[in-house]
Design an enzyme around this catalytic site. Structure first.
Site, PDB file in Angstrom:
ATOM      1  N   LYS A 148      -3.544  10.397   3.962  1.00  0.00           N
ATOM      2  CA  LYS A 148      -3.274   9.907   2.614  1.00  0.00           C
ATOM      3  C   LYS A 148      -3.692  10.891   1.529  1.00  0.00           C
ATOM      4  O   LYS A 148      -3.038  11.006   0.491  1.00  0.00           O
ATOM      5  CB  LYS A 148      -3.964   8.561   2.422  1.00  0.00           C
ATOM      6  CG  LYS A 148      -3.355   7.435   3.244  1.00  0.00           C
ATOM      7  CD  LYS A 148      -4.079   6.136   2.990  1.00  0.00           C
ATOM      8  CE  LYS A 148      -3.358   4.951   3.637  1.00  0.00           C
ATOM      9  NZ  LYS A 148      -3.218   5.055   5.071  1.00  0.00           N
ATOM     10  N   GLU A 165      -9.845   5.112  -4.292  1.00  0.00           N
ATOM     11  CA  GLU A 165      -8.800   4.823  -5.264  1.00  0.00           C
ATOM     12  C   GLU A 165      -9.292   3.799  -6.266  1.00  0.00           C
ATOM     13  O   GLU A 165     -10.055   2.888  -5.916  1.00  0.00           O
ATOM     14  CB  GLU A 165      -7.559   4.223  -4.575  1.00  0.00           C
ATOM     15  CG  GLU A 165      -6.565   5.207  -4.066  1.00  0.00           C
ATOM     16  CD  GLU A 165      -5.333   4.493  -3.519  1.00  0.00           C
ATOM     17  OE1 GLU A 165      -5.262   3.246  -3.600  1.00  0.00           O
ATOM     18  OE2 GLU A 165      -4.451   5.184  -3.008  1.00  0.00           O
ATOM     19  N   HIS A 196      -5.321  -7.314   2.826  1.00  0.00           N
ATOM     20  CA  HIS A 196      -4.457  -6.126   2.899  1.00  0.00           C
ATOM     21  C   HIS A 196      -3.382  -6.233   3.979  1.00  0.00           C
ATOM     22  O   HIS A 196      -2.687  -5.251   4.242  1.00  0.00           O
ATOM     23  CB  HIS A 196      -5.280  -4.855   3.102  1.00  0.00           C
ATOM     24  CG  HIS A 196      -6.372  -4.677   2.100  1.00  0.00           C
ATOM     25  ND1 HIS A 196      -6.123  -4.503   0.765  1.00  0.00           N
ATOM     26  CD2 HIS A 196      -7.723  -4.675   2.238  1.00  0.00           C
ATOM     27  CE1 HIS A 196      -7.270  -4.386   0.107  1.00  0.00           C
ATOM     28  NE2 HIS A 196      -8.253  -4.489   0.972  1.00  0.00           N
ATOM     29  N   ARG A 218       8.099   5.765   9.504  1.00  0.00           N
ATOM     30  CA  ARG A 218       8.621   4.972  10.623  1.00  0.00           C
ATOM     31  C   ARG A 218       9.406   3.801  10.056  1.00  0.00           C
ATOM     32  O   ARG A 218       9.483   3.604   8.844  1.00  0.00           O
ATOM     33  CB  ARG A 218       7.456   4.432  11.464  1.00  0.00           C
ATOM     34  CG  ARG A 218       6.434   3.669  10.617  1.00  0.00           C
ATOM     35  CD  ARG A 218       5.398   2.957  11.439  1.00  0.00           C
ATOM     36  NE  ARG A 218       4.282   2.472  10.652  1.00  0.00           N
ATOM     37  CZ  ARG A 218       4.266   1.366   9.925  1.00  0.00           C
ATOM     38  NH1 ARG A 218       5.368   0.618   9.862  1.00  0.00           N
ATOM     39  NH2 ARG A 218       3.202   0.986   9.254  1.00  0.00           N
TER      40      ARG A 218
END
Length: 642
Positions: free
Chosen positions: A121, A205, A240, A302
């Site tokens: 990431k 983040e 999440h 994907r």
């Protein structure tokens, strides 16, 4: 120029519903399919559906589905020309993709370099910044010391998200409200990341306070073409994990859609992307969806779990596109040939018990019925077993409509009129999520479920209407079982008692409760869905909650309540952390033991203030369902409160 070579045989390096989904399209294209399976999946539906199947090892995924050498060997042994990885497992493993290509086998997926570019990431965000794609504020640095990470979190400003750089699927992610919670959250996040991805690096983040999860389906070919197939909204989440997905996104105007989809195509082109991929964005929805408040989060290299909703609004078979692109063909449609038609919603139906913290509910499925109008993606049939080794998904239930509310109400109907038993499922939870006023109005964000509290998860006792329906169903079925010639006589004899008034009520049993219900009428048109099993079990559903009534009381179930201080294992698993020692004083809610099962961590906490009287849990040890891990004695204050 890319050479076009149609694929004629395909090995699916996966299991469950995605393997069945790929097999369905491959069969329609005339492609021979090869399944792989572990010990636990020897009789699984994807094995039964494939033209050929190869055993690849023991039940744990790390010894079977995650062993690339075994999968490549299976492809060679069956002369499979191509390998489709599905999602999860090895689907985003660049080294595996390269090994497939090096073995002379077609890889149905993006280039290994593209997977690497987007796989971490932090590196992916740096690449997006260079490409001019907006990203969320945060820390992407190489210094992974706890002190530096804590300092950067403070600099970004709480609340923050700690995210595993190699993560995905909601794993390796923790929301932290303030500095006091940061250290524990970091340790937990890194431990889960190490277990799931073999990489403990994280990024920080800024947590967006009204976040919407918006993602764009992109598709590239080997001829340099990249298109988008519009957006999906996956904002309704629990811890999440996506719960309900839909396409298109509610509240998305044409200008914002054009901006976000253009950014997604730009991101895909920045890594020379080929095949199906998803660019995930986070939007600050505090003032509605605006292009200047939507930021890149990550790319999934994907096919996504939720791809069916995109298929439904575009009329495209994304798996077919994958196989055609992998064969060297040009994308079947140009951007100007793709349009949005209608609305689609998907619900993920799991074998899990919301009332017990969504703990998995593995076991035998002996009752299974889905609404005939629903699109289903499932690998479970009656008589199959939900394994403890893998994700406990039973099915993805997909509904469509001309507008959002039609798709939503159709999905509620499909859930309400589907039965799964005897396993506990999240069906009623899904129904209640779809009925949330904020969701109905399209004003949800990723925190909606958490804010809604226990109302979404409490198992309701049978209502008066449920009991009325069950009683009427009992009466109707009692006479329906009798030959037509004798039915009128039987109607007159129902409840007959010598020298007493006829009995018009019957005793039925459900979930440990006994209920006396009226059987005076055989009219079952109460507005609720009902059915009867071959063994006589009466099934009634209300608001997604399914009740199974029998004419005899339950034999009893093993109780795992912690009221007596016994903390038991709710399922088979491995102890990954023991937070207490014998003799320790504990407070209500304090974490005692962390259990890893079905690829997720489950924390067991103290039900009251007290002392650890007995400790049998050992870090690293395997435990069975029902095993006593800790035994507490209540403090005097806790005893008095009780």
């Amino acid at each position: 120029m890319t050479q076009i070579k149609p694929i004629t045989s395909l090995l699916i390096a996966n299991r469950g519903e995605i393997a069945c989904r790929i097999i369905r399209t491959a069969r329609a294209m005339g492609v021979r399919t090869v399944a792989v399976y572990s010990d636990a999946d020897a009789k699984a539906l994807h094995v039964r559906q494939a033209d050929e199947a190869v055993h690849i090892g023991p039940s744990p995924a790390r010894e079977s589905y995650l062993v690339g050498e075994k999968i490549i060997a299976a492809a060679k042994a069956t002369a499979a020309e191509a390998i489709h990885p599905g999602y999860g497992f090895l689907s985003e493993n660049a080294d595996f993709a390269q090994s497939v290509i090096d073995a002379g086998i077609i890889w149905v997926g993006p280039k290994p370099d593209s997977i690497r570019a987007m796989g971490l990431k932090d590196a992916a965000k740096e690449r997006m910044i260079a490409a001019g794609v907006p990203v969320t504020p945060g820390y992407l640095g190489a210094d992974q010391s706890p002190e530096r990470l804590a300092a950067e979190a403070a600099a970004v400003g709480y609340p923050v998200l700690i995210k595993a750089v190699a993560g995905g699927g909601g794993k390796g992610m923790r929301r932290v409200e303030g500095p006091a919670d940061f250290a524990d959250a970091l340790v937990s996040c890194q431990r889960e990341a190490a277990s799931s991805f073999g990489n403990t690096d994280v990024l920080i983040e800024k947590y967006i306070l009204s976040p919407r999860h918006i993602e764009v389906q992109v598709f590239g070919d080997t001829h340099g073409n990249v298109v988008h197939l519009f957006e999906r909204d996956c904002s309704l989440q629990r811890r999440h994990q996506k719960v309900i997905e839909e396409a298109p996104a509610p509240g998305m105007d044409a200008a914002t859609r054009e901006a976000i989809c253009a950014a997604a195509v730009k991101a895909a082109k920045a890594v020379d992307y080929v095949g199906a991929g998803t660019i995930e964005f986070i939007a600050d929805a505090s003032e509605g969806l605006r292009a200047d408040r939507i930021w890149f989060m990550e790319m999934n290299t994907r096919l996504q779990v939720e791809h069916p909703v995109t298929e439904e609004i575009t009329g495209v078979d994304l798996v077919e596109w994958q196989l055609r692109v992998a064969s060297g063909e040009v994308l079947p449609k140009r951007q100007d040939e793709l349009n949005i038609n209608g609305w689609a919603m998907e619900a993920r139906l799991y074998a899990e018990d919301p009332a017990k913290g969504f703990l998995p509910s593995p076991g035998l499925v002996d009752r299974l019925l889905f609404h005939w109008q629903a699109r289903l993606e499932s690998a479970v049939e009656e008589g199959d077993r939900v394994s403890t080794f893998y994700d406990p998904m039973i099915a993805k239930v997909i509904a469509t409509g001309q507008c959002r509310d039609e798709a939503r109400t159709n999905l509620m109907t499909y859930l309400n009129e589907s039965f799964v038993g005897p396993l506990r499922t999240n069906k009623a939870f899904l129904y209640e999520c779809l009925a949330l006023p904020a969701f109905v109005d399209g004003l949800m964000d990723t925190g909606l479920i958490a804010r809604s509290g226990d109302a979404l998860i409490e198992r309701r006792p049978p209502s008066d209407l449920v009991l009325k329906t069950a009683g009427h169903r009992f009466r109707r079925d009692w006479t329906d079982d009798i030959d037509w010639d004798q039915r009128k006589l039987a109607e007159g004899l129902f409840g007959f008692r010598l020298n007493s008034a006829p009995r018009t009520s019957v005793m039925i049993f459900e979930g440990g409760g006994a209920y006396s219900v009226s059987a005076e009428s055989r009219d079952t048109s109460t507005g609720l869905s009902s059915d009867r099993e071959k063994d006589g079990t009466l099934i009634v559903t209300e608001r997604g909650e399914t009740y199974f009534f029998t004419s005899r009381p339950d034999a009893g179930t093993a109780a795992g309540a912690a009221a007596d201080g016994a903390i038991i294992s709710p399922m088979p698993g491995r102890i990954i952390a023991v937070e207490v020692s014998a003799g320790d004083s504990v407070t209500k809610g304090q974490k005692l033991v962390t259990l890893e099962a079905m690829k997720m961590e489950h924390s067991l906490t103290a039900p009251f203030d007290g002392t650890v009287a007995e400790l049998t849990a050992v870090e690293g040890g395997q435990v069975s369902e029902g095993a006593v891990l800790v035994r507490l004695t209540a403090s005097a204050a806790a005893t008095d409160a009780a």
